[in-house]
Design a protein around this motif. Structure first.
Motif: not given
Length: 804
Positions: A461-469
């Motif tokens: 996941y992306d630590p900034e957005s908190k998702n895997s998009n």
């Protein structure tokens, strides 16, 4: 009372008085008579020449104890003992004496005497002088030995003189011998030993063993701590006042305060104060004095220097220069230095008492920081060793403590606690890439699953957005290329059938390394740990193929099996005979030993031969396998005897013995080929010809002509048997071993055994071929019949040949 000559010379030692018997504590001893003086050791000397009136004189010695004011007097009597001679009758043939004079006479002289010289010492008189005119002479050290001519004796009178001063430290006693002889050389008396002792004079100063003494003492030492020992020597006579020494400290630098004392008799220097502080004064200099005559004012004196170095102790705690510090670090940064913390310590530099030991007391529970010491500057170096996350911790407060490498000294009475300081670490934000958290993610797949099966894969996941998009997945390492990973979702598809037994995974895990990339090409790596669930797809396998049982020693043999599947599909195993023949069922039985082994036993009436025994083994899941065991039931003491039959060490043969053996070989080959190949005429009934059985069997290790045919010495041609299941055939008597040299082997008594033969181009021992047959004439025999018939006769022939 002392017996003395009627005339005493000046400075003459008269004797010693034991004044301690009167007043032991007296510290003042004086003579009331000015003609005599008394020393503290009781020695009585004449101060000038004295003549005893009427042969007797007395004087008083005054004893006084200054502390108790006690006084006593001691009377000393000097008496001259006259020689009394009885007049002899002229008729007496034998001289009668009231006292012998010809005996060792105690004599002494003062060292460094001022004379006048020659100095009269004493008179020597022989008893024979009463009847004869005798002449006196001397010998010994000081007369005719070094120092020469120190003493002489008057020839007529026997008066003994010294010619010059003597140093006691060089000569403490002279052992002279006096002689008395008549004018014609007759020895009127036996030689007289005449020792002359040299009385000591206090003429040597005491001397320290070292000009400068160097000692060390730890600071903050307790009272009475021993610093060192000073020592002096004195050449004067031991155990006298002249060598009784007393030590003292004359001066200390720096002067104040007085920190040391010395024992007056032993010279041991000790501390008398606890104010030793290296940080104030690190070195002291003492002027030491030693004086003989037990320290009396008229004693001789010597001095020496003593340097005392104060050693450092850890009596000063390290301290921070300030109570609080601030620093910052960018998130995701690690193994970097973020702060240096200086300290102060008054102890000796570059020692364990000075070197700092820093500790993080609070705030580092997750292990993000580490603090160490700069060995040169003694500063604390604070480092980040694990990446910090701005989104989780924007600042961290640490409590730092400091101590020394060496423990704090116990002698210091004041109590000190660890010095502490606070450090605030600010975490700076950073634009981060994808985060593979947790780094290892686990999935379970059954082995033998179909190709194309889909399962959940790796997720980042992306630590900034908190998702895997927007994240993409790639496979970096797949050891057996068993899976495919979807680039957008990270899910897993099987590309091959998984086999748990061939994967040889570590800790039963099959690890695949995954790379995750975001839109800015930042990446992270993770591990997809695949647990391959076992399926019972492997049957247990019997480990043995061929076993030997010595009928003489063994009643059974154990066989074991192994299953590569998970233990849940493994043991306990079930062993059984698999569709055995009637002969195998009659002879062999199986019984359980443990979960993985069975016991194969035979009946007592079983014949010696090789058997083919089929055994089935089944695991707890029902998987089974069958193996045909070759079991060699052998007449042996050890299984190795059936692998290589009865080898014997070779012996050296003479030329005639070798010729005889070669002739025997030719005959033996002819007979054996006739028996084996069945080319002789048949006879009725199963009976072996006696002439064949009576022959000695000899191994001829000569190269065989080939595996197809054997041409015997008598012209017969025998076809080789290629069917190895019979275990009988091939080049009989061939002795080649792996291409080795030709050798001839004999056993004791001349008995030979047939060691090996070839079967289908390979060497085999004879014993495994039991169960084959031998044809003689028109009769057919089993191997056991052949063996039982020939062995006794071979033994008899061997004995007959040996005795012959």
């Amino acid at each position: 009372m002392f017996n003395v000559p009627s005339k005493l010379e000046a400075d003459k030692l008269i004797g010693r008085v034991n004044w301690k018997a009167c007043l032991r504590s007296a510290d003042l001893v004086q003579s009331r008579d000015p003609d005599f003086r008394v020393l503290r050791d009781g020695s009585v000397y004449s101060t000038r020449a004295v003549v005893l009136p009427e042969g007797k004189r007395a004087f008083t010695v005054w004893l006084s104890d200054m502390e108790t004011e006690m006084q006593k007097e001691l009377t000393v009597v000097l008496e001259h003992q006259k020689k009394i001679l009885k007049k002899r009758s002229t008729k007496e043939a034998v001289l009668r004496r009231s006292k012998r004079r010809w005996a060792p006479i105690p004599c002494s002289m003062q060292e460094n005497s001022l004379g006048p010289f020659p100095l009269f010492l004493q008179q020597v008189q022989s008893d024979a002088a009463q009847n004869y005119t005798v002449f006196y002479s001397l010998s010994g050290r000081g007369v005719d030995q070094e120092p020469l001519n120190l003493f002489f004796i008057e020839r007529d009178t026997g008066n003994l003189y010294c010619t010059r001063p003597v140093d006691r430290e060089e000569y403490d006693v002279f052992d002279l011998i006096a002689y008395a002889s008549t004018a014609d050389g007759y020895s009127a008396d036996t030689p007289l030993p005449l020792p002359i002792k040299v009385e000591d004079e206090n003429d040597n100063h005491p001397v320290f063993t070292e000009t400068i003494y160097n000692f060390e003492v730890p600071e903050s030492s307790r009272l009475g701590t021993s610093v060192g020992v000073v020592c002096a020597t004195d050449k004067d006579e031991p155990d006298t006042m002249h060598t009784r020494l007393k030590y003292s400290i004359v001066e200390q630098t720096p002067r104040s305060p007085g920190l040391f004392s010395v024992h007056p008799s032993t010279g041991v220097i000790t501390t008398v104060s606890h104010y030793l502080d290296r940080e104030v004064v690190d070195r002291y200099t003492l002027i030491m004095r030693v004086q003989d005559m037990d320290g009396q004012f008229f004693g001789l004196v010597a001095t020496s220097t003593c340097i005392i170095t104060v050693k450092d102790s850890n009596d000063n705690a390290p301290t921070f220069r300030q109570n609080a510090y601030e620093t910052s670090v960018e998130e995701n940064t690690y193994n970097v230095e973020i702060l240096r913390i200086p300290i102060e310590d008054k102890d000796l530099m570059n020692t364990a008492n000075w070197r700092a030991n820093f500790t993080i007391l609070k705030g580092n529970e997750n292990g993000y920081f580490k603090i160490s010491t700069d060995q040169t500057t003694n500063e604390g170096i604070l480092c980040v060793v694990k990446p910090l996350n701005f989104e989780e911790n924007r600042q961290v407060v640490l409590e730092i403590g400091v101590n020394n490498e060496a423990p704090f000294t116990r002698e210091v009475t004041r109590v000190t606690s660890m010095n502490r300081a606070l450090v605030t670490v600010y975490v700076r934000d950073q634009d981060e890439g994808p985060e593979c958290n947790p780094a290892a993610q686990y999935v379970r797949i059954k082995e033998n699953s179909a190709v194309g099966s889909k399962i959940n894969g790796y997720k980042a996941y992306d630590p900034e957005s908190k998702n895997s998009n927007g994240l993409r997945y790639k496979k970096l390492h797949d050891p057996k290329e068993w899976i495919k990973i979807d680039e957008t979702s990270g899910s897993v598809t099987l590309s091959k059938i998984l086999d748990r037994e061939t994967a040889a995974p570590q800790n039963e895990l099959y690890n695949v390394t995954v790379l995750v990339i975001d839109k800015d090409s930042r990446s992270c790596t993770g591990t997809l740990a695949v647990t391959i669930e076992d399926v019972n797809d492997n049957a247990p396998e019997i480990l043995q193929d061929y076993v030997v049982i010595c009928k003489q020693k063994m009643a059974y043999t154990d066989i074991s099996a192994l299953d590569p599947d998970d233990p849940v599909y493994g043991a306990p195993f079930h062993f059984s005979l698999a569709n055995p023949s009637a002969e195998v069922s009659r002879i062999w039985t199986l019984s359980k030993v443990n979960d993985t082994a069975a016991r194969l036993a035979y009946q007592k009436n079983a014949q010696l031969q090789e058997y083919m025994v089929p055994v089935t083994v089944k695991d707890r899941g029902g998987q089974s396998s069958t193996k045909v065991l070759r079991v060699n039931l052998c007449d042996c003491s050890h299984p190795s005897q059936c692998v290589s039959s009865a080898r014997r060490s070779g012996v050296v043969l003479g030329k005639w013995a070798i010729l005889a053996i070669l002739l025997g070989i030719a005959l033996l080959l002819s007979v054996l080929l006739t028996l084996v190949c069945g080319v002789v005429n048949t006879r009725k009934g199963k009976q072996f010809p006696e002439d064949l059985a009576q022959q000695n069997l000899i191994i001829s290790n000569t190269e065989a002509p080939g595996d197809d045919r054997v041409c015997s010495a008598n012209g017969f041609t025998a076809q080789t048997a290629n069917n190895c299941s019979q275990r009988f055939g091939g080049t009989m008597g061939s002795g080649i071993r792996n291409g080795g040299q030709e050798t001839i082997e004999m056993v004791k008594g001349g008995q030979q055994t047939l060691d090996s033969y070839r079967c289908a181009g390979h060497h085999h021992t004879l014993d495994p071929c039991r169960g084959g047959h031998v044809e003689t004439e028109n009769s057919r025999y089993t191997y056991s019949e052949w063996h039982n018939f020939t062995q006794p006769r071979l033994g008899e022939e061997s004995i007959r040949g040996h005795t012959g």
